[in-house]
Write a protein that holds these residues in place. Structure first.
Motif, PDB file in Angstrom:
ATOM      1  N   HIS A 140       0.832  -1.213   0.000  1.00  4.42           N
ATOM      2  CA  HIS A 140       0.000   0.000   0.000  1.00  4.42           C
ATOM      3  C   HIS A 140       0.866   1.263   0.000  1.00  4.42           C
ATOM      4  O   HIS A 140       0.446   2.309  -0.494  1.00  4.42           O
ATOM      5  CB  HIS A 140      -0.965   0.005   1.191  1.00  4.42           C
ATOM      6  N   THR A 141       2.078   1.177   0.534  1.00  4.46           N
ATOM      7  CA  THR A 141       2.940   2.368   0.553  1.00  4.46           C
ATOM      8  C   THR A 141       3.307   2.810  -0.865  1.00  4.46           C
ATOM      9  O   THR A 141       3.478   4.011  -1.120  1.00  4.46           O
ATOM     10  CB  THR A 141       4.196   2.092   1.397  1.00  4.46           C
ATOM     11  N   GLY A 148      -5.035  -6.008   5.619  1.00  3.05           N
ATOM     12  CA  GLY A 148      -4.266  -6.185   4.393  1.00  3.05           C
ATOM     13  C   GLY A 148      -3.041  -7.049   4.709  1.00  3.05           C
ATOM     14  O   GLY A 148      -3.007  -7.771   5.710  1.00  3.05           O
ATOM     15  N   GLY A 149      -2.025  -6.943   3.855  1.00  3.29           N
ATOM     16  CA  GLY A 149      -0.815  -7.741   4.074  1.00  3.29           C
ATOM     17  C   GLY A 149      -0.202  -7.492   5.438  1.00  3.29           C
ATOM     18  O   GLY A 149       0.284  -8.420   6.111  1.00  3.29           O
ATOM     19  N   ILE A 150      -0.257  -6.254   5.906  1.00  5.91           N
ATOM     20  CA  ILE A 150       0.386  -5.923   7.180  1.00  5.91           C
ATOM     21  C   ILE A 150      -0.435  -6.482   8.350  1.00  5.91           C
ATOM     22  O   ILE A 150       0.101  -7.165   9.233  1.00  5.91           O
ATOM     23  CB  ILE A 150       0.543  -4.387   7.348  1.00  5.91           C
ATOM     24  N   ASP A 175     -11.978  -4.895  10.271  1.00  3.23           N
ATOM     25  CA  ASP A 175     -11.884  -4.337   8.913  1.00  3.23           C
ATOM     26  C   ASP A 175     -13.267  -3.945   8.434  1.00  3.23           C
ATOM     27  O   ASP A 175     -14.254  -4.584   8.810  1.00  3.23           O
ATOM     28  CB  ASP A 175     -11.244  -5.359   7.944  1.00  3.23           C
ATOM     29  N   LYS A 199     -12.180  -9.874   4.100  1.00  3.07           N
ATOM     30  CA  LYS A 199     -10.840 -10.149   4.661  1.00  3.07           C
ATOM     31  C   LYS A 199     -10.898 -11.105   5.862  1.00  3.07           C
ATOM     32  O   LYS A 199      -9.858 -11.572   6.342  1.00  3.07           O
ATOM     33  CB  LYS A 199     -10.175  -8.848   5.110  1.00  3.07           C
ATOM     34  N   CYS A 259      -3.056  -0.756  11.120  1.00  5.60           N
ATOM     35  CA  CYS A 259      -2.415  -1.218   9.879  1.00  5.60           C
ATOM     36  C   CYS A 259      -3.173  -0.671   8.668  1.00  5.60           C
ATOM     37  O   CYS A 259      -3.434  -1.403   7.706  1.00  5.60           O
ATOM     38  CB  CYS A 259      -2.390  -2.746   9.828  1.00  5.60           C
ATOM     39  N   ILE A 260      -3.537   0.610   8.732  1.00 14.11           N
ATOM     40  CA  ILE A 260      -4.330   1.216   7.657  1.00 14.11           C
ATOM     41  C   ILE A 260      -3.684   2.516   7.158  1.00 14.11           C
ATOM     42  O   ILE A 260      -3.565   2.739   5.955  1.00 14.11           O
ATOM     43  CB  ILE A 260      -5.767   1.517   8.162  1.00 14.11           C
ATOM     44  N   ILE A 286       1.404   1.357  12.633  1.00 13.22           N
ATOM     45  CA  ILE A 286       2.174   0.831  11.496  1.00 13.22           C
ATOM     46  C   ILE A 286       1.789   1.591  10.222  1.00 13.22           C
ATOM     47  O   ILE A 286       2.622   1.882   9.382  1.00 13.22           O
ATOM     48  CB  ILE A 286       1.928  -0.681  11.308  1.00 13.22           C
ATOM     49  N   VAL A 291       0.820   4.306   7.416  1.00 10.89           N
ATOM     50  CA  VAL A 291       1.493   5.545   7.027  1.00 10.89           C
ATOM     51  C   VAL A 291       0.423   6.561   6.608  1.00 10.89           C
ATOM     52  O   VAL A 291      -0.374   6.289   5.715  1.00 10.89           O
ATOM     53  CB  VAL A 291       2.466   5.264   5.861  1.00 10.89           C
ATOM     54  N   THR A 330       6.261   1.762  14.498  1.00 12.86           N
ATOM     55  CA  THR A 330       7.310   0.852  14.061  1.00 12.86           C
ATOM     56  C   THR A 330       7.587   1.019  12.576  1.00 12.86           C
ATOM     57  O   THR A 330       6.671   1.278  11.792  1.00 12.86           O
ATOM     58  CB  THR A 330       6.931  -0.612  14.372  1.00 12.86           C
ATOM     59  N   PHE A 374       9.391  -1.163   9.500  1.00 17.85           N
ATOM     60  CA  PHE A 374       9.888  -2.497   9.123  1.00 17.85           C
ATOM     61  C   PHE A 374       9.858  -3.444  10.322  1.00 17.85           C
ATOM     62  O   PHE A 374      10.703  -4.322  10.473  1.00 17.85           O
ATOM     63  CB  PHE A 374      11.310  -2.385   8.529  1.00 17.85           C
ATOM     64  N   ARG A 430      -1.879  -9.509  -1.425  1.00 16.21           N
ATOM     65  CA  ARG A 430      -0.686  -9.077  -2.135  1.00 16.21           C
ATOM     66  C   ARG A 430      -0.731  -9.575  -3.580  1.00 16.21           C
ATOM     67  O   ARG A 430      -0.986 -10.755  -3.835  1.00 16.21           O
ATOM     68  CB  ARG A 430       0.585  -9.639  -1.479  1.00 16.21           C
TER      69      ARG A 430
HETATM   70  P1  NAD Z   1      -3.933  -2.747   2.410  1.00 14.88           P
HETATM   71  O1  NAD Z   1      -4.579  -1.709   1.573  1.00 14.88           O
HETATM   72  O2  NAD Z   1      -3.644  -4.068   1.781  1.00 14.88           O
HETATM   73  O3  NAD Z   1      -4.812  -3.040   3.717  1.00 14.88           O
HETATM   74  C1  NAD Z   1      -5.484  -2.040   4.430  1.00 14.88           C
HETATM   75  C2  NAD Z   1      -6.744  -2.658   5.026  1.00 14.88           C
HETATM   76  O4  NAD Z   1      -7.387  -1.668   5.834  1.00 14.88           O
HETATM   77  C3  NAD Z   1      -7.786  -3.101   3.992  1.00 14.88           C
HETATM   78  O5  NAD Z   1      -8.178  -4.432   4.226  1.00 14.88           O
HETATM   79  C4  NAD Z   1      -8.959  -2.124   4.192  1.00 14.88           C
HETATM   80  O6  NAD Z   1     -10.211  -2.709   3.928  1.00 14.88           O
HETATM   81  C5  NAD Z   1      -8.784  -1.783   5.663  1.00 14.88           C
HETATM   82  N1  NAD Z   1      -9.424  -0.519   6.060  1.00 14.88           N
HETATM   83  C6  NAD Z   1      -9.435   0.655   5.390  1.00 14.88           C
HETATM   84  N2  NAD Z   1     -10.084   1.600   6.107  1.00 14.88           N
HETATM   85  C7  NAD Z   1     -10.490   0.999   7.249  1.00 14.88           C
HETATM   86  C8  NAD Z   1     -11.196   1.457   8.405  1.00 14.88           C
HETATM   87  N3  NAD Z   1     -11.603   2.729   8.522  1.00 14.88           N
HETATM   88  N4  NAD Z   1     -11.432   0.582   9.409  1.00 14.88           N
HETATM   89  C9  NAD Z   1     -11.017  -0.717   9.304  1.00 14.88           C
HETATM   90  N5  NAD Z   1     -10.343  -1.204   8.232  1.00 14.88           N
HETATM   91  C10 NAD Z   1     -10.073  -0.350   7.217  1.00 14.88           C
HETATM   92  O7  NAD Z   1      -2.597  -2.098   2.984  1.00 14.88           O
HETATM   93  P2  NAD Z   1      -1.239  -2.787   3.518  1.00 14.88           P
HETATM   94  O8  NAD Z   1      -0.317  -3.031   2.373  1.00 14.88           O
HETATM   95  O9  NAD Z   1      -1.576  -3.887   4.435  1.00 14.88           O
HETATM   96  O10 NAD Z   1      -0.607  -1.545   4.337  1.00 14.88           O
HETATM   97  C11 NAD Z   1      -1.275  -1.051   5.473  1.00 14.88           C
HETATM   98  C12 NAD Z   1      -0.633   0.233   5.968  1.00 14.88           C
HETATM   99  O11 NAD Z   1       0.658  -0.037   6.485  1.00 14.88           O
HETATM  100  C13 NAD Z   1      -0.418   1.287   4.874  1.00 14.88           C
HETATM  101  O12 NAD Z   1      -0.639   2.561   5.449  1.00 14.88           O
HETATM  102  C14 NAD Z   1       1.043   1.134   4.540  1.00 14.88           C
HETATM  103  O13 NAD Z   1       1.566   2.306   3.973  1.00 14.88           O
HETATM  104  C15 NAD Z   1       1.601   0.837   5.907  1.00 14.88           C
HETATM  105  N6  NAD Z   1       2.897   0.173   5.995  1.00 14.88           N
HETATM  106  C16 NAD Z   1       3.751   0.590   6.975  1.00 14.88           C
HETATM  107  C17 NAD Z   1       4.963  -0.056   7.172  1.00 14.88           C
HETATM  108  C18 NAD Z   1       5.883   0.367   8.258  1.00 14.88           C
HETATM  109  O14 NAD Z   1       7.043  -0.062   8.278  1.00 14.88           O
HETATM  110  N7  NAD Z   1       5.449   1.185   9.206  1.00 14.88           N
HETATM  111  C19 NAD Z   1       5.311  -1.122   6.333  1.00 14.88           C
HETATM  112  C20 NAD Z   1       4.420  -1.516   5.352  1.00 14.88           C
HETATM  113  C21 NAD Z   1       3.201  -0.870   5.186  1.00 14.88           C
END
Ligand code: NAD
Ligand code: AHE
Ligand code: ZN
Length: 369
Positions: free
Chosen positions: A41-42, A196-198, A218, A223, A263-264, A287, A289, A312, A314, A364
């Protein structure tokens, strides 16, 4: 050399598949042939234009696996033929941060990385003679990329690159957040916002830690099946409730959860995640961004009454020291990667990966060259 790449020419525009020029690696740099890359997602966040560090034109992608083709002067830790995972969080072992033993946030190449260039301040990518920016020190959406030596983890060549590329970001981040950042203990309760993946990797980490109740949240109920498969004990859709989601979780648990994870990348959900943490000791890990200009808020009383707010990058994992072991764990089945890969496609179809993510249809997508 020439390389097929998906180039982001401007914010909000689809990526264009073009042939770019890739210059040879300079001192301390490595030319890598990327074989597989996940779409995180980033990548979509930066492409949207919301990333304060976003620069265009650039080659996005930071969740890849590949093979070393050529090394620059002075490179000793990898050689041609080695299988590697590029790291957006480098590990030099020498800087104040690496030596502290307290963090994975190595500073060796971070300043130039954020400016879209290699440590000498220039780019190795160009198109029609014009420079193209690097991204997060990785740029895995190019078949050939140049990466700093300190930004490469050497991994077992027998590992399946279609799966272990996900250890370049998403899965490592989620699992690492559980063990390194939150330090979840046996029996602890956990709430995961965003599956999502995270978020799904957080659930997998919580199962490894033998957490007790694991509440998966979610707004997209499609999911939930995978969340349960990874170990969620409860699945909650905020849309099914009139009350704020933090109140729902507190009522489900009595006093809130021991650990929550956002994780959103939604600052309102970050607040909810903090406020559903247990009075006296609950902690919440950010987590996700959030975009430029976004800020978090809560009543300070939430912290006065013992909740901790943390974040956090990574998953706190030191890539060169720890990623090879995580790849071994994946090969043994101790980390499950296959269920994350819901779609695979050739580079030419990479824009579909972004569409699937925005439509909530993928966990993913893995692009192969
Ligand atoms: P993704 O889009 O695959 O998953 C996000 C999930 O959040 C989806 O399933 C979506 O339906 C759900 N969602 C959206 N709005 C919501 C809400 N209001 N309430 C509940 N659920 C909701 O994204 P991803 O690839 O899993 O990444 C998630 C986040 O983590 C992104 O912001 C990404 O940039 C960030 N990220 C951060 C790091 C880090 O090191 N800090 C690493 C990787 C990703
Ligand atoms: N560039 C953004 C911040 C982006 C961000 O926070 N990135 C995470 C990794 S997301 C991976 O999918 C991270 O690790 N940050 C720490 C770092 O050093 O980049 C901004 O707001 O400027
Ligand atoms: Zn990522």
């Amino acid at each position: 050399m020439k390389s097929r790449a998906a180039v982001a020419f401007g914010p909000g525009q689809p990526l264009q598949i073009v042939e770019i020029d890739v210059a040879p690696p300079k001192a301390g740099e490595v030319l890598v042939k990327i074989t597989h890359t996940g779409v995180c997602h980033t990548d979509a966040f930066t492409l949207s234009g919301d990333d304060p560090e976003g620069l265009f034109p650039c080659v996005l992608g930071h969740e890849g696996a590949g093979v070393v083709v050529e090394v620059g002067e002075g490179v000793t830790s990898v050689k041609p033929g080695d299988h590697v995972i590029p790291l957006y969080t480098a590990e030099c072992g020498q800087c104040l941060f690496c030596k502290s033993g307290k963090t994975n946030l190595c500073t060796s190449v971070r300043a130039t990385q954020g400016k879209g260039v290699m440590p000498d301040g220039t780019s190795r990518f160009s198109y029609n003679g014009e420079p193209i920016y690097h991204y997060m020190g990785c740029s895995t959406f190019s078949e050939y990329t140049v990466v700093a030596e300190v930004s490469l983890a050497k991994v077992n060549p027998e590992a399946n690159p279609e799966h272990v590329c996900l250890l370049g970001c998403g899965v490592t981040t989620g699992i690492g957040a559980v063990h390194n950042t939150a330090k979840v203990q046996e029996g602890d309760s956990v709430a995961v916002f965003g599956l999502g993946g995270i978020g799904l990797a957080v659930i997998q980490g919580a199962r490894q830690a033998k957490a007790g109740r694991v509440i998966a949240i979610d707004t997209n109920p499609s999911k939930f099946e995978l969340a349960r498969q990874f170990g969620a004990t409860d699945c909650v859709n905020p849309k099914d409730h009139d009350k704020p989601i933090q109140q729902v979780i507190v009522e489900m648990t009595g006093w809130g959860v021991d650990h929550s994870f956002e994780c959103i990348g939604n600052v309102n959900v970050m607040r909810a995640a903090l406020e559903c943490a247990h009075r006296g000791w609950g902690q919440s890990v950010i987590i996700g961004v959030a975009g430029a200009g976004q800020e978090i808020s809560t009543r300070p009383f939430q912290l006065v009454t013992g909740r901790k707010w943390m974040g956090t990058a990574f998953g706190g994992v030191k890539g060169r020291s720890q990623l090879p072991g995580m790849v071994e764990d994946a090969m043994k089945g101790d980390i499950e990667l296959a269920p994350f890969v819901t779609h695979t496609m050739e580079l030419e179809r990479i824009n579909e990966a972004f569409d699937l993510m925005h439509e909530g249809k993928s966990i993913r997508s893995v692009v192969h060259y």
